[in-house]
Design a protein around this motif. Structure first.
Motif, PDB file in Angstrom:
ATOM      1  N   VAL A   1      -7.895   7.229   5.322  1.00  0.00           N
ATOM      2  CA  VAL A   1      -8.628   6.150   5.357  1.00  0.00           C
ATOM      3  C   VAL A   1      -8.097   4.953   6.176  1.00  0.00           C
ATOM      4  CG1 VAL A   1     -10.233   4.591   4.223  1.00  0.00           C
ATOM      5  CG2 VAL A   1     -10.298   6.985   3.473  1.00  0.00           C
ATOM      6  N   PHE A   2      -6.752   4.536   5.540  1.00  0.00           N
ATOM      7  CA  PHE A   2      -6.122   3.435   5.876  1.00  0.00           C
ATOM      8  C   PHE A   2      -5.662   3.698   7.337  1.00  0.00           C
ATOM      9  CE2 PHE A   2      -5.281   2.544   1.362  1.00  0.00           C
ATOM     10  CZ  PHE A   2      -6.113   1.565   1.139  1.00  0.00           C
ATOM     11  N   PHE A   3      -5.319   4.767   8.030  1.00  0.00           N
ATOM     12  CA  PHE A   3      -4.849   4.941   9.377  1.00  0.00           C
ATOM     13  C   PHE A   3      -5.944   4.946  10.065  1.00  0.00           C
ATOM     14  CE2 PHE A   3      -3.414   7.367  12.885  1.00  0.00           C
ATOM     15  CZ  PHE A   3      -2.318   6.593  12.998  1.00  0.00           C
ATOM     16  N   MET A   4      -7.256   5.221   9.716  1.00  0.00           N
ATOM     17  CA  MET A   4      -8.343   5.602  10.557  1.00  0.00           C
ATOM     18  C   MET A   4      -8.597   4.696  11.729  1.00  0.00           C
ATOM     19  SD  MET A   4     -12.047   4.771  10.685  1.00  0.00           S
ATOM     20  CE  MET A   4     -12.118   4.074   9.274  1.00  0.00           C
TER      21      MET A   4
ATOM     22  N   ASN B   1      -6.606   3.055  13.513  1.00  0.00           N
ATOM     23  CA  ASN B   1      -5.925   2.753  14.911  1.00  0.00           C
ATOM     24  C   ASN B   1      -6.394   3.956  16.169  1.00  0.00           C
ATOM     25  OD1 ASN B   1      -3.203   1.599  14.409  1.00  0.00           O
ATOM     26  ND2 ASN B   1      -3.562   2.581  12.482  1.00  0.00           N
TER      27      ASN B   1
ATOM     28  N   ILE C   1       2.165   4.143   7.211  1.00  0.00           N
ATOM     29  CA  ILE C   1       2.793   5.449   7.626  1.00  0.00           C
ATOM     30  C   ILE C   1       4.183   5.304   7.906  1.00  0.00           C
ATOM     31  CG2 ILE C   1       2.828   7.138   9.585  1.00  0.00           C
ATOM     32  CD1 ILE C   1       0.318   7.344   7.828  1.00  0.00           C
ATOM     33  N   ILE C   2       4.720   4.314   8.607  1.00  0.00           N
ATOM     34  CA  ILE C   2       6.150   4.367   8.685  1.00  0.00           C
ATOM     35  C   ILE C   2       6.993   3.893   7.466  1.00  0.00           C
ATOM     36  CG2 ILE C   2       7.783   3.035   9.932  1.00  0.00           C
ATOM     37  CD1 ILE C   2       5.817   2.407  12.064  1.00  0.00           C
TER      38      ILE C   2
ATOM     39  N   CYS D   1      -5.040  -6.969  10.835  1.00  0.00           N
ATOM     40  CA  CYS D   1      -4.827  -6.379   9.306  1.00  0.00           C
ATOM     41  C   CYS D   1      -5.472  -5.254   9.444  1.00  0.00           C
ATOM     42  CB  CYS D   1      -5.147  -7.357   8.316  1.00  0.00           C
ATOM     43  SG  CYS D   1      -3.834  -8.598   8.141  1.00  0.00           S
ATOM     44  N   TRP D   2      -6.691  -5.189   9.372  1.00  0.00           N
ATOM     45  CA  TRP D   2      -7.438  -4.140   9.184  1.00  0.00           C
ATOM     46  C   TRP D   2      -6.832  -2.860  10.182  1.00  0.00           C
ATOM     47  CZ3 TRP D   2     -11.641  -1.399  12.304  1.00  0.00           C
ATOM     48  CH2 TRP D   2     -12.392  -0.546  11.563  1.00  0.00           C
TER      49      TRP D   2
ATOM     50  N   ARG E   1      -4.857   7.488   2.214  1.00  0.00           N
ATOM     51  CA  ARG E   1      -3.675   7.523   3.451  1.00  0.00           C
ATOM     52  C   ARG E   1      -4.532   7.736   4.864  1.00  0.00           C
ATOM     53  NH1 ARG E   1       1.346  11.170   4.117  1.00  0.00           N
ATOM     54  NH2 ARG E   1      -0.232  12.544   5.061  1.00  0.00           N
TER      55      ARG E   1
ATOM     56  N   VAL F   1       0.901  -1.225   0.004  1.00  0.00           N
ATOM     57  CA  VAL F   1      -0.002   0.027   0.150  1.00  0.00           C
ATOM     58  C   VAL F   1       1.116   1.080  -0.046  1.00  0.00           C
ATOM     59  CG1 VAL F   1      -1.703   1.136   1.436  1.00  0.00           C
ATOM     60  CG2 VAL F   1      -2.035  -1.178   0.996  1.00  0.00           C
TER      61      VAL F   1
ATOM     62  N   TYR G   1      -1.017   1.850  10.181  1.00  0.00           N
ATOM     63  CA  TYR G   1      -0.123   2.303  11.095  1.00  0.00           C
ATOM     64  C   TYR G   1       1.304   2.032  10.351  1.00  0.00           C
ATOM     65  CZ  TYR G   1       1.694   3.372  15.678  1.00  0.00           C
ATOM     66  OH  TYR G   1       2.623   3.942  16.672  1.00  0.00           O
TER      67      TYR G   1
ATOM     68  N   ILE H   1      -2.283  -2.175   9.315  1.00  0.00           N
ATOM     69  CA  ILE H   1      -1.723  -1.987   7.990  1.00  0.00           C
ATOM     70  C   ILE H   1      -1.378  -0.453   7.785  1.00  0.00           C
ATOM     71  CG2 ILE H   1      -2.418  -2.020   5.718  1.00  0.00           C
ATOM     72  CD1 ILE H   1      -3.492  -4.877   5.842  1.00  0.00           C
TER      73      ILE H   1
END
Lengths: 313, 284
Positions: free
Chosen positions: A127-130, A132, A183-184, A174-175, A125, A110, A180, A178
C-alpha cells in the motif's frame, strides 16, 4: 566454491584472447552503434549546444548571436538579477530541506515498524509504495482536488495562499516518496546480521539503545542513499509543482516583474524558456546551466561520500 | 515470561491496527478519485468527501464525456502512451545491454569514454538539455510516437548502461570463451548465452524504464507534435491548462481510467517492481 568463481571473474572480466576480441570488434557497429548514435542525439549534442547557447542571445537555435567576450556572462548576470529566479532558488531550497527531513524520518519509522515481524506487513508495504506508480501530473491533480475540497469550505483555495501551496506540495511528496524510501530502508534493515542484534539483546541493551547504537549505525549506507535521493528529487521537482499550483499565487511588483510565489527552480527555467518573452531564452539556458551545476554538485558529493563509506567497510 | 510475551503480542496487535488505519489514509486519495468520477461536476468541489448519491450522482456520464474530453479521444492518448512505453523500454533493454556487454568485455579507450559520459549524463537534469533536445528532435523528425523511442534511448541510456555494466562485471567470462572456441560468433554468444544470464537486471531496468516513460510528461510534451499526438500525462495537463471551466467530474473519470491499468500492473508484478526499485536505488 562461490568465492573462487568470483575471484576468477574479476581477473578475467576483460577479454584478452584475440580469438574473441577480434570478432567482437568486427561487430562493434551492431553492439555500440545504436546506443552511441541515440546517446549523441539525445544527450551529447543537446548538452554541448545548450551549454554554448547560454553565452548567446537567441529565440530559436538557428538565430543565436554570441554576446561578445566583454559580455560573455551576460545571461548569467541577468539570471542572478532576476528576482523570480532567486525566489525560486530559496523556495526550492526550503522545500527540499523540509521534505528531506520529513520523508526520511517517516520512511525510516515505517520501515522499522514493518521489519518487527508484524502481521500484514507485506500488505502495508504494498500500500505504501503504490503512489510511486502514479505519475507526477496525475498526482498533482488528485491532490489539488482534495485540497480544494477542504479549502473550499474555508472559502479559499490552494491557488490563493502560498503557504497552502507549500504545505500541500510537502504532503503530496510525503505521500509519494515515503513508500519509495521505505523500500530502501527495509532492504538495509534486513541486511543487518542477526547475531549483532542478538548480542545487543544478551548484553541487556534496551530497545531504544539498540535502535540508536546498533540499528542506525548499521543502515548508514541506506540513510545516505535516501538522503541524496530525496535531496535531488526535491531540487528537480517539476511535474507535481506544475500540476498542483503552477506557481500560483503570483505577486506583481512595482517594476513590472512577476514573482510566482510557489514556483520551484525547474518550473522557473521552463517558464523563462517558454514564456511570452522569447528574447529571454538565453537567460533561461544560463539558468539551466546553473541548475545543472547545482544538481551535479549534489550528485558528485553523494558519489564521493558513498565511495568513502565503501572503503571504510 | 508469559506476561511479557502477551504484552508483546498486545503491542503487535496495536501496531497492526495503527498501520491498518494509516494504510486506509494512504489509499484514500485513490478512493476519492473513484468516488468523484461518479459525481456531477458542480459537487466535486463543494462535496469532495461525500458519496455520489442521489442528486450528486452522475452515473457513467463522466466516463462517456471523459472518453473524448479535451477534443482528443482518451483511447488514443492511452494507446500512444502504451506504445511509446513498450517500444522505448524494449529498445533501451536490447541496445544498452548489448552496449554494456561490449563496453565491459572490450574495454577500449572509446568504451571507457562512452561509459564515463553515460555516468555523467545521470546527474544532468532534463532542463539543461530540454530546449536543444526538442529542436534536435524536430530537425531529425523524431517527433512522432514511432520515433520518440530513439530520444528515450538517448536520454535514458545512462542509468541502463550503468546498471548493466555493474552486472556484466560479475558474470564469469568462461562460458563466453568456451562458446567462442566452439565457433560461436559474438552476436550468437550474446543472445543465447549472455542475455539469459542478464535476466534479473533486464527486469530491474525494464521496470524502472516503464515507470519513467509511462509517467513522463515534459519530454513527450516538448518533443511530440502536440497537435497530433498526446500521451496520458499530456492529455490530463491539457484539460487543466486549457482556458474556461474545467469539468472536474470528467477529469476524475479520465484520471481513474489512467490509473487503473497502472494499479493492476503493480499488483500483478509488485515483487519485481519493489526489487527493481531497490536495485536501481542502490546502484544509482
Amino acid at each position: 566454491m562461490e568465492k573462487t568463481v568470483k575471484k576468477k571473474s574479476n581477473r578475467h572480466m576483460v577479454v584478452n584472447s584475440s580469438l574473441i576480441l577480434k570478432p567482437m570488434k568486427q561487430w562493434a557497429w551492431l553492439f555500440m552503434g545504436p546506443t552511441v548514435l541515440a546517446f549523441a542525439i539525445g544527450f551529447v549534442y543537446p548538452f554541448i549546444r545548450g551549454f554554448m547557447l547560454s553565452f548567446t542571445k537567441f529565440r530559436t537555435t538557428s538565430d543565436a548571436k554570441f554576446l561578445g567576450f566583454g559580455n560573455m556572462f551576460g545571461n548569467y548576470i541577468s539570471a542572478f538579477k532576476d528576482p523570480s529566479f532567486l525566489h525560486a532558488f530559496w523556495y526550492t531550497a526550503l522545500f527540499t530541506i523540509v521534505s528531506v527531513v520529513l520523508i526520511n524520518v517517516l520512511a525510516f519509522a515505517v520501515a522499522y515498524a514493518l521489519t518487527q515481524g508484524m502481521k500484514g506487513s507485506n500488505l502495508f508495504r504494498t500500500v505504501f509504495f503504490m503512489p510511486n506508480l502514479i505519475g507526477g501530473i496525475v498526482l498533482g491533480y488528485i491532490w489539488s482536488m482534495i485540497f480544494d475540497g477542504i479549502l473550499t469550505s474555508m472559502n479559499t483555495s490552494i491557488m490563493l495562499e502560498s503557504r497552502y501551496g507549500f504545505w500541500g506540495l510537502i504532503i503530496l511528496m510525503c505521500w509519494q516518496q515515503i513508500g519509495y524510501m521505505m523500500i530502501i530502508y527495509i532492504a538495509g534493515l534486513q541486511a543487518i546480521p542477526n547475531d549483532i542484534m542478538e548480542a545487543a539483546k544478551i548484553d541487556g541493551a534496551s530497545k531504544w539503545q539498540t535502535l540508536w547504537k546498533v540499528t542506525i549505525p548499521n543502515v548508514m549506507s541506506s540513510i545516505t542513499i535516501c538522503m541524496f535521493l530525496t535531496l535531488s528529487n526535491g531540487f528537480k521537482l517539476f511535474d507535481q509543482n506544475l500540476a498542483l499550483t503552477a506557481g500560483q499565487p503570483f505577486v506583481f511588483k512595482e517594476d513590472g516583474s512577476v514573482v510566482k510565489t510557489t514556483e520551484m527552480l525547474a518550473l522557473n527555467i521552463y517558464n523563462t524558456f517558454y514564456g511570452q518573452n522569447t528574447a529571454a531564452r538565453g537567460i533561461a539556458q544560463a539558468k539551466a546551466v546553473l541548475f545543472f551545476i547545482l544538481v551535479a554538485a549534489l550528485g558528485l558529493i553523494q558519489l564521493s561520500y558513498t565511495r568513502k563509506r565503501e572503503v571504510q567497510q | 515470561m508469559a506476561k511479557s510475551l502477551s504484552a508483546q503480542k498486545r503491542g503487535e496487535v496495536i501496531l497492526s491496527i495503527v498501520f491498518s488505519l494509516i494504510s486506509l489514509i494512504w489509499v484514500l486519495p485513490v478512493i476519492l478519485v473513484l468516488i468523484n468520477s461518479f459525481k456531477l461536476n458542480t459537487y466535486v468541489k463543494t462535496d469532495t468527501f461525500a458519496l455520489p448519491l442521489n442528486e450528486m450522482s452522475a452515473g457513467f456520464s463522466n466516463f462517456i464525456k471523459g472518453m473524448t474530453y479535451g477534443n482528443y479521444p482518451f483511447l488514443k492518448s492511452a494507446g500512444y502512451s502504451l506504445m511509446i512505453t513498450l517500444f522505448s523500454t524494449a529498445l533501451i533493454l536490447v541496445c544498452t545491454s548489448m552496449a554494456a556487454w561490449y563496453i565491459t568485455r572490450v574495454d577500449s579507450r572509446f568504451c571507457k569514454l562512452v561509459y564515463l559520459l553515460c555516468v555523467f549524463s545521470m546527474v544532468v537534469p532534463f532542463q539543461m538539455v530540454m530546449f536543444t533536445l526538442s529542436k534536435t528532435a524536430d530537425t531529425l523528425h523524431l517527433n512522432t510516437p514511432w520515433t520518440i523511442p530513439v530520444i528515450y534511448l538517448g536520454f535514458g541510456a545512462g542509468l541502463a548502461i550503468f546498471m548493466f555494466v555493474g552486472f556484466v562485471k560479475s558474470v564469469p567470462i568462461g562460458m563466453e570463451e568456451a562458446a567462442a572456441l566452439d565457433g560461436c560468433g559474438p552476436v550468437r554468444t550474446f543472445f543465447s548465452i549472455v542475455l539469459p544470464v542478464l535476466k534479473p537486471t533486464l527486469i530491474s531496468v525494464g521496470i524502472l524504464e516503464i515507470m519513467w516513460v509511462w509517467n513522463d510528461y515534459l519530454l513527450p510534451y516538448l518533443v511530440l507534435d502536440r497537435t497530433r499526438f498526446m500521451t496520458i500525462p499530456i492529455h490530463i495537463q491539457y484539460l487543466k491548462g486549457s482556458y474556461g471551466a474545467v469539468d472536474l467530474g470528467a477529469t476524475m473519470a479520465l484520471i481513474l481510467m489512467s490509473i487503473i491499468p497502472v494499479i493492476v500492473f503493480y499488483l500483478a508484478c509488485q515483487k519485481h517492481i519493489i526489487k527493481g526499485v531497490a536495485a536501481g536505488a542502490i546502484k544509482g
